[in-house]
Design an enzyme around this catalytic site. Structure first.
Site, PDB file in Angstrom:
ATOM      1  N   LEU A  10      18.138  83.875  95.166  1.00  0.00           N
ATOM      2  CA  LEU A  10      17.959  82.889  96.239  1.00  0.00           C
ATOM      3  C   LEU A  10      17.612  81.525  95.641  1.00  0.00           C
ATOM      4  CD1 LEU A  10      17.417  81.821  99.106  1.00  0.00           C
ATOM      5  CD2 LEU A  10      15.117  82.819  98.945  1.00  0.00           C
ATOM      6  N   ASP A  11      16.442  81.438  95.050  1.00  0.00           N
ATOM      7  CA  ASP A  11      15.960  80.205  94.432  1.00  0.00           C
ATOM      8  C   ASP A  11      15.289  80.578  93.117  1.00  0.00           C
ATOM      9  OD1 ASP A  11      14.742  77.860  93.635  1.00  0.00           O
ATOM     10  OD2 ASP A  11      13.356  77.767  95.328  1.00  0.00           O
ATOM     11  N   PRO A  12      16.048  80.554  92.028  1.00  0.00           N
ATOM     12  CA  PRO A  12      17.371  79.948  91.873  1.00  0.00           C
ATOM     13  C   PRO A  12      18.511  80.915  92.212  1.00  0.00           C
ATOM     14  CG  PRO A  12      16.538  80.622  89.735  1.00  0.00           C
ATOM     15  CD  PRO A  12      15.456  80.946  90.722  1.00  0.00           C
ATOM     16  N   ASP A  15      20.572  78.365  96.149  1.00  0.00           N
ATOM     17  CA  ASP A  15      20.343  76.914  96.125  1.00  0.00           C
ATOM     18  C   ASP A  15      21.316  76.218  95.177  1.00  0.00           C
ATOM     19  OD1 ASP A  15      19.133  78.064  93.874  1.00  0.00           O
ATOM     20  OD2 ASP A  15      17.410  76.726  93.904  1.00  0.00           O
ATOM     21  N   ARG A 128      13.280  69.193  93.280  1.00  0.00           N
ATOM     22  CA  ARG A 128      13.317  70.567  93.788  1.00  0.00           C
ATOM     23  C   ARG A 128      11.892  70.959  94.176  1.00  0.00           C
ATOM     24  NH1 ARG A 128      16.973  74.426  92.223  1.00  0.00           N
ATOM     25  NH2 ARG A 128      15.304  75.722  91.375  1.00  0.00           N
TER      26      ARG A 128
END
Length: 325
Positions: A10-12, A15, A128
């Site tokens: 997901l993150d990372p 994104d 970020r």
């Protein structure tokens, strides 16, 4: 040679892929990115947001707390900003996020590492961040000041009550009450931060659980007892990109928002958004549809296009808006 595809959750992960999809479209249209902000968070869905911290754990509680030690850096309006780890949560602000209203944002590690990967040279802003409900940062900052992120074992903590442990942390004999901690932290006695610490039980005469005798493990156990999802509750993943793109004399603001909710009695939003991109990419690699070698992250269209398309078919999709400036 083999492909080692990193940062594909997901993150990372999502994104990176969604940001690159927008950036590459801007370049195809003859523009360039002058400002980029990307923020992500795993939070309780609004109806499950029912504790004073505004947070419940959808992944490792210890990991969430340890992330509070990370230093950070980013660029804002041409200025490089460095944030030391001990001051991370003193560096936060509110950001409007669609129908959710204002969420709190704080920096997520070293943003500028990704400027090269994203091929976005010359941006005025490159940031970020992490989303939380308002109040999280000021509270965790004081928890850090109290010493709760320490992970050195201290056998003397065994058998103590929470108020006795608090007294030890602030250098007071015997027990520490709310007013003692207010004085130590230079807070008014009616501070919402103290309300949160009291709700967690840190001023109570409850015995500390039989866990590893470190402040962070004791805090983790207390948080798990009170800040876990109950059966039927939904979590929520929030990911928002904000771009400013320059097209000659014209500028365009692009906002791309992902809201994904857990399924009561089924998979959490965190589980879905972390695992599905990995699974999709792994299958594409095995099928020979992703044909790279070496160590990479998913910033190439040959990777992000099919992965994002399949995520969209699975209901994980972005809402995008554009505005001429």
């Amino acid at each position: 040679d083999v492909l080692l595809l990193n940062e594909i959750g997901l993150d990372p992960g999502i994104d990176h892929m969604s940001a690159m999809q927008i950036k590459d479209d801007v370049v195809r249209r003859g523009g360039r990115i002058t400002s980029f902000e990307s923020c992500c968070g795993g939070l309780p869905a609004p109806e499950a947001n029912d504790n004073p911290f505004g947070y419940k754990f959808s992944w490792s509680p210890r990991g969430v707390l340890l992330a509070g030690r990370n230093s950070a850096s980013y660029r804002k309006e041409g200025r490089l900003v460095d944030v030391p780890g001990e001051k991370l949560f003193q560096h936060h602000w509110l950001k409007k996020v669609g129908r959710l209203g204002d969420l709190e944002v704080y920096p997520n590690r070293h943003s500028l590492v990704y400027e090269k990967w994203y091929d976005m040279p010359g941006t005025d802003t490159f940031f970020r961040g992490t989303f939380r409900y308002p109040g999280w940062s000021e509270t965790i900052d004081k928890i850090i000041e109290l010493g709760f992120l320490g992970d050195e074992e201290d056998a003397s903590l065994m058998g103590m009550t929470c108020s006795e442990m608090m007294a030890k942390l602030i250098g007071k004999k015997e027990k520490a009450n709310r007013n003692d901690v207010a004085d130590y932290l230079h807070l008014p006695a009616d501070s919402p931060i103290l309300d949160r610490l009291q709700w967690l039980g840190l001023f109570s005469d409850e015995k500390i659980a039989n866990v590893r005798p470190t402040p962070i493990d004791i805090l983790t156990d207390l948080m798990l007892q009170k800040m876990s999802y109950r059966p039927g509750e939904r979590d929520m993943v929030v990911l928002q990109h904000d771009f400013v793109a320059q097209f000659g004399e014209k500028r365009e603001r692009i906002c791309s928002l992902l809201l994904d909710y857990g399924q009561p009695g089924g998979d959490s939003a965190m589980a879905r958004t972390v695992s599905l991109p990995t699974a999709i990419a792994a299958r594409l690699i095995v099928q020979g549809e992703i044909d790279f070698r070496g160590v990479r992250i998913p910033v190439d269209s040959e990777i992000y296009q099919p992965v994002l398309q399949e995520l969209k078919e699975l209901g994980i999709r972005f809402e995008e808006s554009r505005q001429t400036l």
